[in-house]
Design a protein around this motif. Structure first.
Motif, PDB file in Angstrom:
ATOM      1  N   GLU A  97     -20.833   9.041 -19.790  1.00  0.00           N
ATOM      2  CA  GLU A  97     -21.819   7.910 -20.951  1.00  0.00           C
ATOM      3  C   GLU A  97     -23.116   8.120 -20.587  1.00  0.00           C
ATOM      4  O   GLU A  97     -23.697   8.056 -19.349  1.00  0.00           O
ATOM      5  CB  GLU A  97     -21.038   6.691 -20.592  1.00  0.00           C
ATOM      6  CG  GLU A  97     -19.646   6.372 -21.124  1.00  0.00           C
ATOM      7  CD  GLU A  97     -19.328   4.993 -20.994  1.00  0.00           C
ATOM      8  OE1 GLU A  97     -19.853   4.231 -20.321  1.00  0.00           O
ATOM      9  OE2 GLU A  97     -18.202   4.756 -21.367  1.00  0.00           O
ATOM     10  N   ARG A  98     -23.850   7.850 -21.570  1.00  0.00           N
ATOM     11  CA  ARG A  98     -25.463   7.843 -21.482  1.00  0.00           C
ATOM     12  C   ARG A  98     -25.883   7.003 -22.866  1.00  0.00           C
ATOM     13  O   ARG A  98     -25.367   7.511 -23.963  1.00  0.00           O
ATOM     14  CB  ARG A  98     -26.182   9.040 -21.368  1.00  0.00           C
ATOM     15  CG  ARG A  98     -27.624   8.932 -21.053  1.00  0.00           C
ATOM     16  CD  ARG A  98     -28.171  10.145 -20.564  1.00  0.00           C
ATOM     17  NE  ARG A  98     -29.640  10.169 -20.661  1.00  0.00           N
ATOM     18  CZ  ARG A  98     -30.424  11.131 -20.201  1.00  0.00           C
ATOM     19  NH1 ARG A  98     -29.937  12.419 -19.762  1.00  0.00           N
ATOM     20  NH2 ARG A  98     -31.806  11.106 -20.252  1.00  0.00           N
ATOM     21  N   SER A  99     -26.839   6.163 -22.960  1.00  0.00           N
ATOM     22  CA  SER A  99     -27.572   5.522 -23.865  1.00  0.00           C
ATOM     23  C   SER A  99     -29.005   6.196 -24.151  1.00  0.00           C
ATOM     24  O   SER A  99     -29.559   6.405 -23.265  1.00  0.00           O
ATOM     25  CB  SER A  99     -27.359   4.131 -23.960  1.00  0.00           C
ATOM     26  OG  SER A  99     -26.035   3.668 -24.054  1.00  0.00           O
ATOM     27  N   LEU A 100     -29.528   6.014 -25.257  1.00  0.00           N
ATOM     28  CA  LEU A 100     -30.701   6.741 -25.660  1.00  0.00           C
ATOM     29  C   LEU A 100     -31.407   5.709 -26.761  1.00  0.00           C
ATOM     30  O   LEU A 100     -30.711   5.540 -27.890  1.00  0.00           O
ATOM     31  CB  LEU A 100     -30.583   8.040 -26.138  1.00  0.00           C
ATOM     32  CG  LEU A 100     -32.058   8.662 -26.447  1.00  0.00           C
ATOM     33  CD1 LEU A 100     -32.978   8.906 -25.292  1.00  0.00           C
ATOM     34  CD2 LEU A 100     -31.725  10.060 -27.130  1.00  0.00           C
ATOM     35  N   ARG A 101     -32.473   5.251 -26.355  1.00  0.00           N
ATOM     36  CA  ARG A 101     -33.139   4.311 -27.298  1.00  0.00           C
ATOM     37  C   ARG A 101     -34.464   5.237 -28.120  1.00  0.00           C
ATOM     38  O   ARG A 101     -35.254   6.198 -27.509  1.00  0.00           O
ATOM     39  CB  ARG A 101     -34.169   3.166 -26.649  1.00  0.00           C
ATOM     40  CG  ARG A 101     -33.237   2.126 -26.065  1.00  0.00           C
ATOM     41  CD  ARG A 101     -32.925   1.012 -27.372  1.00  0.00           C
ATOM     42  NE  ARG A 101     -34.064   0.501 -27.742  1.00  0.00           N
ATOM     43  CZ  ARG A 101     -34.143  -0.220 -28.879  1.00  0.00           C
ATOM     44  NH1 ARG A 101     -32.966  -0.027 -29.809  1.00  0.00           N
ATOM     45  NH2 ARG A 101     -35.237  -0.644 -29.413  1.00  0.00           N
ATOM     46  N   PHE A 102     -34.190   5.058 -29.491  1.00  0.00           N
ATOM     47  CA  PHE A 102     -34.962   6.042 -30.200  1.00  0.00           C
ATOM     48  C   PHE A 102     -35.731   5.426 -31.426  1.00  0.00           C
ATOM     49  O   PHE A 102     -34.794   4.530 -32.065  1.00  0.00           O
ATOM     50  CB  PHE A 102     -34.689   7.347 -30.519  1.00  0.00           C
ATOM     51  CG  PHE A 102     -33.548   7.266 -31.359  1.00  0.00           C
ATOM     52  CD1 PHE A 102     -33.665   7.764 -32.787  1.00  0.00           C
ATOM     53  CD2 PHE A 102     -32.296   7.000 -31.093  1.00  0.00           C
ATOM     54  CE1 PHE A 102     -32.870   7.656 -33.572  1.00  0.00           C
ATOM     55  CE2 PHE A 102     -31.059   7.025 -31.816  1.00  0.00           C
ATOM     56  CZ  PHE A 102     -31.310   7.361 -33.345  1.00  0.00           C
ATOM     57  N   VAL A 103     -36.991   5.739 -32.182  1.00  0.00           N
ATOM     58  CA  VAL A 103     -37.347   5.372 -33.393  1.00  0.00           C
ATOM     59  C   VAL A 103     -37.498   6.552 -34.152  1.00  0.00           C
ATOM     60  O   VAL A 103     -38.562   7.497 -33.882  1.00  0.00           O
ATOM     61  CB  VAL A 103     -38.973   4.543 -33.045  1.00  0.00           C
ATOM     62  CG1 VAL A 103     -39.175   4.063 -34.170  1.00  0.00           C
ATOM     63  CG2 VAL A 103     -38.475   3.544 -32.235  1.00  0.00           C
ATOM     64  N   PRO A 104     -36.694   6.810 -35.258  1.00  0.00           N
ATOM     65  CA  PRO A 104     -36.858   7.789 -36.028  1.00  0.00           C
ATOM     66  C   PRO A 104     -38.185   7.892 -36.904  1.00  0.00           C
ATOM     67  O   PRO A 104     -38.572   7.084 -37.401  1.00  0.00           O
ATOM     68  CB  PRO A 104     -35.758   7.858 -36.903  1.00  0.00           C
ATOM     69  CG  PRO A 104     -34.846   6.733 -36.313  1.00  0.00           C
ATOM     70  CD  PRO A 104     -35.621   5.786 -35.564  1.00  0.00           C
TER      71      PRO A 104
END
Length: 218
Positions: free
Chosen positions: A207-214
């Motif tokens: 598992e892994r999470s990623l924060r991003f702003v398109p």
């Protein structure tokens, strides 16, 4: 003749030595349970998502990832006996909301079927957007390999997988990607499901999470 009975008061409290021995036994049992649970967690968490990134294009959001894992010994043994194994790749995209919990805007899933043919000594990897049914493989992408290492290398690389339509992603808003990869026991034959549930030797989960702003597509 007068008979006099003498009674010695008996305390209902256990002696201090008994309490101390009971506490020691309880502590040892708890420690053993924690060690076993820690071992199970370590085996389940064996491997990692080394690289995870997203890219927004005109038609949607694409995911690329590099995984690092090894098959549990029991899983590889079952494969070499001709029993196919199934895997689930899942990508959830959540959009930030300050006034409520984050809203899920996409939930993409990819199903993998890894099998071995003892007669031809060939490995086969099938990829499908839906679970593999009992009636056949359905619409899938299939690849053949001479070695298990090559088949696993293909499973560990995910390149430009479309996980969301462009309309589902808001430019400039905060988003969270939750990536999940696991051995899918639900698609195994029923006897294997019963025998594998809860056994550390059948655990494979990353598992892994990623924060991003398109940003706007180029």
């Amino acid at each position: 003749m007068t008979t006099t009975d003498f009674f010695t008061p008996c305390s209902t409290k256990p002696p201090l030595e008994a309490l101390w021995a009971w506490a020691l036994r309880l502590g040892a049992a708890l420690l053993c349970a924690l060690l076993l649970q820690g071992q199970a967690w370590a085996e389940q968490a064996a491997g990692e998502v080394e690289e995870l990134r997203v890219e927004r294009a005109e038609d949607g959001l694409y995911l690329s990832a590099t995984l690092q894992f090894a098959l549990p010994e029991l899983v590889e043994d079952a494969l070499r006996k001709g029993i196919p194994m199934f895997f689930l790749v899942q990508a959830q995209v959540l959009r930030d909301r300050w006034y409520w919990s984050d809203r899920e805007v996409a939930d993409a899933r990819r199903y993998l079927r890894l099998s071995y043919q003892p007669l031809t000594r060939k490995w086969r990897l099938n990829t499908s957007p839906a679970p593999f049914g009992n009636s056949g493989l359905g619409v899938t992408l299939g690849q053949s390999f001479d070695d298990l290492a090559d088949a696993l290398a293909a499973m560990r690389r995910i390149a430009r997988w479309k996980i969301a339509d462009a309309s589902a992603i808001e430019v400039g808003a905060g988003h969270t990607l939750r990536f999940h990869f696991q051995l899918d026991l639900s698609q195994l034959p029923r006897p294997f499901q019963i025998g594998a549930v809860g056994r550390a030797g059948w655990n494979l989960q990353l598992e892994r999470s990623l924060r991003f702003v398109p940003e706007a597509a180029p």
